[in-house]
Write an enzyme that holds these catalytic residues in place. Structure first.
Site, PDB file in Angstrom:
ATOM      1  N   CYS A  74       0.837  -1.205   0.000  1.00 20.98           N
ATOM      2  CA  CYS A  74       0.000   0.000   0.000  1.00 20.98           C
ATOM      3  C   CYS A  74       0.872   1.255   0.000  1.00 20.98           C
ATOM      4  CB  CYS A  74      -0.919   0.003   1.219  1.00 20.98           C
ATOM      5  SG  CYS A  74      -1.925   1.500   1.369  1.00 20.98           S
ATOM      6  N   CYS A  80      -1.002   6.108   6.910  1.00 22.64           N
ATOM      7  CA  CYS A  80      -2.367   5.744   7.315  1.00 22.64           C
ATOM      8  C   CYS A  80      -2.349   4.875   8.568  1.00 22.64           C
ATOM      9  CB  CYS A  80      -3.054   5.010   6.164  1.00 22.64           C
ATOM     10  SG  CYS A  80      -4.725   4.427   6.545  1.00 22.64           S
ATOM     11  N   CYS A  83      -3.784   0.111   8.893  1.00 20.53           N
ATOM     12  CA  CYS A  83      -3.021  -1.145   8.990  1.00 20.53           C
ATOM     13  C   CYS A  83      -1.743  -0.904   9.785  1.00 20.53           C
ATOM     14  CB  CYS A  83      -2.652  -1.668   7.601  1.00 20.53           C
ATOM     15  SG  CYS A  83      -4.050  -2.096   6.554  1.00 20.53           S
ATOM     16  N   CYS A 162      -7.754   1.518  -1.015  1.00 20.31           N
ATOM     17  CA  CYS A 162      -7.407   0.868   0.255  1.00 20.31           C
ATOM     18  C   CYS A 162      -7.438  -0.628   0.013  1.00 20.31           C
ATOM     19  CB  CYS A 162      -8.386   1.260   1.356  1.00 20.31           C
ATOM     20  SG  CYS A 162      -8.139   0.335   2.894  1.00 20.31           S
ATOM     21  N   GLN A 286     -20.468  -8.839  11.304  1.00 19.27           N
ATOM     22  CA  GLN A 286     -19.022  -9.027  11.232  1.00 19.27           C
ATOM     23  C   GLN A 286     -18.461  -8.481   9.920  1.00 19.27           C
ATOM     24  OE1 GLN A 286     -16.905  -9.989  13.463  1.00 19.27           O
ATOM     25  NE2 GLN A 286     -17.865 -11.369  14.927  1.00 19.27           N
ATOM     26  N   ASP A 384     -20.808 -13.402  23.154  1.00 11.94           N
ATOM     27  CA  ASP A 384     -20.085 -12.616  22.146  1.00 11.94           C
ATOM     28  C   ASP A 384     -20.224 -11.132  22.488  1.00 11.94           C
ATOM     29  OD1 ASP A 384     -18.793 -11.632  19.947  1.00 11.94           O
ATOM     30  OD2 ASP A 384     -20.222 -12.373  18.467  1.00 11.94           O
ATOM     31  N   CYS A 411     -13.684 -10.161  20.622  1.00 12.01           N
ATOM     32  CA  CYS A 411     -12.887  -9.291  19.750  1.00 12.01           C
ATOM     33  C   CYS A 411     -11.766  -8.622  20.538  1.00 12.01           C
ATOM     34  CB  CYS A 411     -13.768  -8.247  19.069  1.00 12.01           C
ATOM     35  SG  CYS A 411     -14.684  -7.196  20.216  1.00 12.01           S
TER      36      CYS A 411
END
Length: 453
Positions: A74, A80, A83, A162, A286, A384, A411
């Site tokens: 990228c 950015c 990531c 992206c 998700q 969850d 998560c």
């Protein structure tokens, strides 16, 4: 210890990676965290911040490179914040995420007899996001910019592509940027808290290709609304839904409570294996559909369903995991605190002809006690929760319920580990499987199996 001061230039060997993906160099046990440095690399770095217990460094040169270092594909990666791991090979990313989980559950919490499986990865770890939330702003030349935030800031990096978003999303982003310029649409300026257009949100059905485009505006009045919709339809005639979401809160929350459908349907449809789901602009769904199927299949494996079990789906959202399990269970009871999510779950149950499901709005710890009073005894409880993990009251209620098995999707493995220590009063943590829902980032999802002792 050696003196460490801001602007010092030093050399050292990276000995570890943090959960944020930063390399760690130690000087007499004092850690210096250096973004984009990798384990075993010999590096030159500059101290840019010194705190009492750690320092932050900037990578200057790599004298000996890690065999796991790759060139980030990228062009925006260095700036950015979306990531953090594109410079690390994908195989090493998966191993790093497994190590995070081992560190939390075995080294720190001493679940020494619990199995930590390999991270479940993707064949192609790019273009996986089915939802994009793209901030809109203006640069110093007063030009419209759209992209993603610089790391740890609200500075927008203007971009045209992206690599982790669905490719359709960047086409929409670039077209919308052009439309906003051409029609001179007022752009929200966060520091001044003035202007109209705040965010562009795009959702797509992974298996259906249905697409929803949402314009988040600072207020309802939007003079160019019809012209924008017309231009969107010219460019994307197959779009399923176009909506306006009104958010005048001047906070970091992206979307407001009120949405208006400008074109098409109120929802889009997507599928997970054999289940179909209606998704609204506000629905929790998700982000990575391919990995979600792997995650849910592992959850079903852990639940050990034979068709005779009663399942409680707590924090059920729009019913995705509960409806995924319903064909394999006697009955599924779902509970969720958000009323609109329960409405979606009930509609999704009807769409999938799941007659063995019940969805109720309320706090999980209160509703499951009501079910217990009605004689409903669960064999399996699905958990969850959001990133903050489970409320302690909920955990204590769960301990009084004593289901045979608890399947816990998280998560945030750190809060899952905290909750696991509370559950250990009555439950054995059998195993944890990390699932890479967000390749190229430091985030990792986990699913864990707890058996009643």
């Amino acid at each position: 210890m050696q003196a460490i001061a801001k602007n010092d230039i030093k050399t050292g060997t990276v000995v570890d990676l943090t959960h944020e993906g930063h390399g760690v160099v130690k000087i007499d046990r004092f850690p210096i965290f250096i973004p984009q440095a990798l384990i075993n690399e010999q590096i030159e770095y500059k101290i840019i911040k010194v705190k009492k217990n750690f320092a932050i460094g900037k990578l200057l040169n790599i004298n000996t490179r890690s065999e796991n270092r790759v060139a980030p594909p990228c062009i925006y990666y260095e700036r950015c914040g979306g990531c953090q791991l594109q410079h690390l090979s994908y195989e090493a990313q998966l191993e790093m995420k497994k190590e995070q989980v081992i560190n939390l559950f075995q080294r720190k919490a001493h679940f020494d007899n619990s199995k930590i499986n390999d991270t479940v990865g993707m064949t192609d770890p790019w273009r996986y996001r089915n939802k994009s939330q793209i901030p809109v702003g203006k640069n110093e030349q007063n030009e419209v910019i759209m992209g993603f935030y610089r790391q740890r800031s609200h500075d927008i990096i203007d971009m045209e592509s992206c690599l982790i978003q669905d490719s359709q999303h960047q086409e929409v982003m670039n077209e919308v940027k052009s439309i906003l310029k051409d029609l001179n649409v007022s752009i929200y300026q966060e520091q001044l808290k003035k202007g109209l257009m705040r965010h562009l949100v795009v959702r797509t059905g992974y298996h259906t290709d249905e697409m929803m485009i949402i314009f988040v505006t600072n207020g309802k009045k939007w003079p160019q609304k019809n012209a924008v919709v017309e231009k969107i339809l010219d460019a994307f005639p197959n779009v399923t839904s176009i909506k306006q979401n009104i958010n005048d809160s001047h906070s970091n929350v992206i979307m407001g409570r009120q949405s208006i459908t400008l074109y098409g349907k109120d929802t889009i449809i997507d599928q997970l294996t054999d289940s179909t789901f209606k998704i609204s602009d506000q629905s929790f769904y998700q982000i990575n559909s391919e990995q979600t199927e792997k995650l849910y299949n592992k959850a079903i494996e852990y639940a050990q369903l034979t068709g005779n079990e009663v399942v409680l789906d707590t924090y059920c959202g729009i019913g995705t995991i509960g409806l995924y399990m319903a064909p394999h269970a006697k009955h599924v009871y779902g509970v969720e605190v958000v009323p609109s999510s329960i409405e979606d779950a009930q509609q999704n149950a009807t769409i999938n002809q799941c007659n063995n499901t019940t969805f109720v709005c309320g706090k999980a710890e209160e509703v499951i006690l009501q079910w217990k009073a009605q004689g409903i005894k669960p064999d399996v409880v699905m958990v969850d929760p959001p990133r903050k993990g489970c409320d302690e009251t909920f955990i204590q209620t769960l301990l009084t319920l004593e289901p045979k098995r608890i399947v816990y999707i998280s998560c945030n493995p750190a809060t899952q580990q905290r909750d696991a220590l509370l559950l250990a009063e009555k439950y054995q943590l059998e195993e944890v499987t990390p699932v890479d829902m967000f390749p190229q980032t430091t985030h990792v999802e986990t699913v864990a199996l707890f058996n009643l002792k």
